[in-house]
Scaffold this active site. Structure first.
Site, PDB file in Angstrom:
ATOM      1  N   CYS A  69       0.845  -1.198   0.000  1.00 47.15           N
ATOM      2  CA  CYS A  69       0.000   0.000   0.000  1.00 47.15           C
ATOM      3  C   CYS A  69       0.873   1.238   0.000  1.00 47.15           C
ATOM      4  O   CYS A  69       1.985   1.238   0.559  1.00 47.15           O
ATOM      5  CB  CYS A  69      -0.915  -0.002   1.228  1.00 47.15           C
ATOM      6  SG  CYS A  69      -2.229   1.244   1.166  1.00 47.15           S
ATOM      7  N   CYS A 102     -20.212 -18.094   8.706  1.00 50.00           N
ATOM      8  CA  CYS A 102     -19.344 -17.483   7.710  1.00 50.00           C
ATOM      9  C   CYS A 102     -19.346 -18.374   6.467  1.00 50.00           C
ATOM     10  O   CYS A 102     -19.963 -19.426   6.462  1.00 50.00           O
ATOM     11  CB  CYS A 102     -17.929 -17.341   8.259  1.00 50.00           C
ATOM     12  SG  CYS A 102     -17.822 -16.393   9.809  1.00 50.00           S
ATOM     13  N   ASP A 106     -10.708 -12.387   5.046  1.00 52.57           N
ATOM     14  CA  ASP A 106      -9.515 -11.532   5.061  1.00 52.57           C
ATOM     15  C   ASP A 106      -9.114 -11.117   6.472  1.00 52.57           C
ATOM     16  O   ASP A 106      -7.986 -10.678   6.684  1.00 52.57           O
ATOM     17  CB  ASP A 106      -9.684 -10.313   4.154  1.00 52.57           C
ATOM     18  CG  ASP A 106     -10.770  -9.362   4.587  1.00 52.57           C
ATOM     19  OD1 ASP A 106     -11.785  -9.825   5.143  1.00 52.57           O
ATOM     20  OD2 ASP A 106     -10.636  -8.153   4.335  1.00 52.57           O
ATOM     21  N   CYS A 115     -21.269  -5.752  21.960  1.00 51.00           N
ATOM     22  CA  CYS A 115     -22.593  -6.286  22.258  1.00 51.00           C
ATOM     23  C   CYS A 115     -23.537  -5.231  22.821  1.00 51.00           C
ATOM     24  O   CYS A 115     -24.663  -5.074  22.356  1.00 51.00           O
ATOM     25  CB  CYS A 115     -22.468  -7.464  23.225  1.00 51.00           C
ATOM     26  SG  CYS A 115     -24.055  -8.217  23.656  1.00 51.00           S
TER      27      CYS A 115
END
Length: 374
Positions: A19, A262, A278, A343
Site C-alpha cells: 500500500c 461465515c 480476510d 454487544c
C-alpha cells in the site's frame, strides 16, 4: 463444471498488503510477517488460473472484489488482463460483477476510462472531513491524504463510474456521527454509505486507542439512524440499514456479518493462496492454492466448514437475545472470549431502531418494492 450450487464470491488481494498509505488502524499491514517485505503482485499465471478455477463452479453471478493493501498498485494493465481472461474463458450470457476497493489516491483518467468501460463498482475509503480523515489515513512519509482522495472522487464522477463510500468509524470520528454523515451526504453528495466499526484489540481483549467502544458504537448508529429516518429514507442507502431490511423482508442475510455462519466468500492472496476470510488470513486456516485446489472444493473442505460454523457457537446469552436474528452474534473478528466487544452497543441500536425498521419493511412489502441490496 462443479456440482456445487452454493454461491460464493472472491475477495482478491492482487498486491497482498502492499500500500502507498500507512493507515494507523490497518490490520492487513501485519501480513508482512506472513508474506515477507518484498513487493507483491499476482502473476498472470495465478490470475488466469484463479478465473478458470472460479468458472468451474456454477454461479448465477461471478463476483470478484479486488482489495489490498491498495489494489491499484497492480496497475491498469493488470486489470485489463484480468478482464481479458474473463472474456477468454467465459461464455455468452455469463455475468461477472467486479468491485474495486481503493483508498482513491492513485486514481487518474486512465483508471476512470477503464473502470467506466468495464462497469466496476468502486468503494472509496473516506473517514470524514479532512482533519479527521488525515488523522489516521496517511502516506508512508506521513502526509495526509484527504485532498488526494477528493481528486480521485472527481475522476470517478467525471467518468461516470458508480461508487460508494466506506467509512471506518474510529475513536475520533465516533464522537461526531452527524458531522460525518452530513459531510458524506451534503458536501461529497454521496448517497451510498457503509460504516465499518474499528474494533482492533490486543490478546487480552483491550481495545486499541483508535478503536471504538460498545457505548460509542451504539450511540453513533442511533444518531445517524435518526437523521436517516427523518430525512433520507428514499435518497441515502446505509448498508447496515439495508441489510436489516433485507432480512426482515426475505428472512435471508445478504452479508456475512448478518449470517449465522461465515462462508459467503473466499480470499485469494497474490500467490494464489486461498483463505476463508480476510480477517483470518493465517497459516493454519489456509485452504489451498488456486493453482492446485478447486475453489468450490476449498469452500466445502472440513477446515472451511469448521471455520464457518465457529460463528454459530455463541454464548447462551447471545443465542437467547431477541436481536440475535439480526446481528448473528456479530462478526467473529469483533469477539473476545466468544462475545462481541460491541454487544452493548448493538443492543442499544437495535432497541432504538428495530421497530421503525420493521415499519419500513411493512411499507416496502405493501408497495411491492424489492428488498434493498447490501
Amino acid at each position: 463444471m462443479s456440482t456445487t450450487d452454493k454461491p460464493f464470491s472472491l475477495l482478491v488481494k492482487p498486491v497482498s498488503f502492499d500500500c502507498n498509505l500507512r493507515c494507523r488502524y490497518c490490520f492487513y499491514l501485519k501480513k508482512e510477517e506472513l508474506f515477507g517485505t518484498r513487493r507483491h503482485c499476482m502473476s498472470d499465471q495465478v490470475l488466469e488460473a484463479m478465473i478458470v478455477n472460479y468458472l468451474q463452479s456454477r454461479q448465477e453471478v461471478y463476483s470478484l472484489g479486488w482489495q489490498g493493501g491498495e489494489p491499484t498498485l497492480a496497475g491498469v494493465d493488470f486489470f485489463r488482463r484480468a478482464v481479458g481472461f474473463m472474456e477468454k474463458h467465459g461464455w455468452p450470457g455469463i455475468n461477472f460483477a467486479n468491485a474495486l476497493q481503493t483508498n482513491g489516491t492513485l486514481l487518474d483518467d486512465s483508471w476512470g476510462d477503464f473502470l467506466a468501460e468495464y462497469r466496476f463498482l468502486v468503494g472509496v475509503s473516506v473517514d470524514g472531513p479532512g482533519a479527521w480523515h488525515d488523522l489516521n489515513r496517511r502516506t508512508a512519509d506521513d502526509r495526509g491524504t484527504h485532498a488526494a482522495v477528493l481528486r480521485g472522487l472527481d475522476v470517478l464522477r467525471r467518468h461516470r463510474v458508480e461508487f460508494n463510500i466506506l467509512t471506518l468509524v474510529n475513536s475520533a470520528t465516533v464522537r461526531e456521527p452527524l458531522a460525518v454523515y452530513r459531510y458524506l451526504r451534503d458536501e461529497l453528495g454521496v448517497t451510498f454509505h457503509q460504516y465499518i466499526e474499528c474494533v482492533e484489540h490486543d490478546a487480552a481483549g483491550k481495545l486499541m486507542p483508535y478503536a471504538v467502544t460498545a457505548e460509542q458504537w451504539g450511540d453513533f448508529l442511533c444518531r445517524i439512524f435518526d437523521e436517516w429516518y427523518e430525512h433520507d429514507q428514499k435518497r441515502v442507502s446505509v448498508r447496515l440499514f439495508d441489510t436489516i431490511l433485507h432480512k426482515l423482508l426475505t428472512g435471508q442475510a445478504n452479508t456475512c456479518a448478518a449470517s449465522r455462519e461465515c462462508g459467503q466468500y473466499l480470499v485469494v492472496e497474490h500467490d494464489g493462496g486461498i483463505y476463508p476470510c480476510d480477517f483470518f488470513v493465517l497459516p493454519d486456516l489456509k485452504l489451498g492454492n488456486v493453482l492446485r485446489q478447486p475453489l468450490a472444493q476449498a469452500l466445502a473442505s472440513p477446515r472451511a466448514r469448521a471455520f464457518a460454523q465457529r460463528k454459530a457457537k455463541t454464548l447462551r446469552q447471545c443465542r437467547s437475545c431477541a436481536f440475535n436474528p439480526y446481528c448473528a452474534g456479530d462478526c467473529p473478528k469483533n469477539r473476545f472470549q466468544n462475545l462481541s466487544l460491541l454487544c452493548a452497543g448493538w443492543k442499544k441500536f437495535y432497541g432504538h431502531a428495530l421497530d421503525r425498521l420493521k415499519k419500513i419493511a411493512v411499507e416496502l412489502q405493501a408497495s411491492g418494492m424489492a428488498p434493498p441490496r447490501a
